[in-house]
Design an enzyme around this catalytic site. Sequence first.
Site, PDB file in Angstrom:
ATOM      1  N   PRO A 198       0.806  -1.155   0.000  1.00 64.07           N
ATOM      2  CA  PRO A 198       0.000   0.000   0.000  1.00 64.07           C
ATOM      3  C   PRO A 198       0.873   1.251   0.000  1.00 64.07           C
ATOM      4  CG  PRO A 198      -0.781  -1.586   1.593  1.00 64.07           C
ATOM      5  CD  PRO A 198       0.352  -2.175   0.877  1.00 64.07           C
ATOM      6  N   GLU A 199       0.664   2.105  -0.935  1.00 64.70           N
ATOM      7  CA  GLU A 199       1.342   3.403  -0.971  1.00 64.70           C
ATOM      8  C   GLU A 199       0.362   4.430  -0.402  1.00 64.70           C
ATOM      9  OE1 GLU A 199       3.429   4.045  -4.740  1.00 64.70           O
ATOM     10  OE2 GLU A 199       3.181   1.929  -5.225  1.00 64.70           O
TER      11      GLU A 199
END
Length: 271
Positions: A2-3
């Site tokens: 997840p960014e």
Amino acid sequence: MPELPEVETTRRGIRGALVGRTIQAFDLRESRLRWPVARKLAKELAGQRVLDVRRRAKYLLIDLERGTLIAHLGMSGSLRVMPATAARILHDHYDLVLDSGQCLRFNDPRRFGSLHWCTGDPAEHSLLADLGPEPFDGQFDAEYLAARARGRKVAVKLFLMDQHTVVGVGNIYASEALFRAGVRPRRAAGRIRRAEWQRIVEAIRDVLGDAIRQGGTTLRDYVNADGTPGYFRQELYVYERAGEPCRRCETPIRQFQQGQRSTYFCPGCQA
DNA sequence: ATGGGCACCTGGCTGC
DNA sequence: TGCAGCCAGGTGCCCA
């Protein structure tokens, strides 16, 4: 992981179920995350009310009455809100049980995620203290990047993924932002022109903003707080499109390795 | 300081 | 069918 878009989507998705609720229990079934999670945390958290859920970089900050939980999703982690009685599945590592009957449940196959308890100002926690600016902050601009990149030989893509430069940009969005800015990922950071930094700043904000609007990008594991995937994958221009025609100029997208990660770019659109 | 590489971990896919 | 090899949203740490 997840960014930034996935973490922000998670924050928005869990916040309403958490704020104002009191923690009834902290169920830790697997303490071996990136750093060991202390069992005694359960005693500390029980009875505390949730004041807010914030985000700094790719960290979620859950503010309680006597401190802050600092959660990271790692590469494969996700946080969901569900009934506390819901059956646990493989890799469900902890539950934050609320007085509403719901819980915040963390699932992370690779266990690169983390959870820290911080009394005091989380901004001064060692994990957060040295981070760069948020991409949507005013201080993140072309002048800042040009000054920071001066003399640096590191490739611009790795420079942008360095969380000391700017936070929230990971492997997907670094490639995507450089495509949108028309800059090749291998170029030395110190040789990027001012006008290109300007385009890079705008491209980062645009791609992160667009991704947030789509609920993030799901490649494999990532799901939002309600269990739904992110839909930005279908809007990617270069990531995981090696060999396929560029959506702008038809030139085949190329892939190569940078810092042990895959980078994608269009030789026709990026100079 | 800077740059490069490794480590941590599991699961899914590919190709033999 | 089985299995080895490779790859995957991150990042702290160690080395030159």
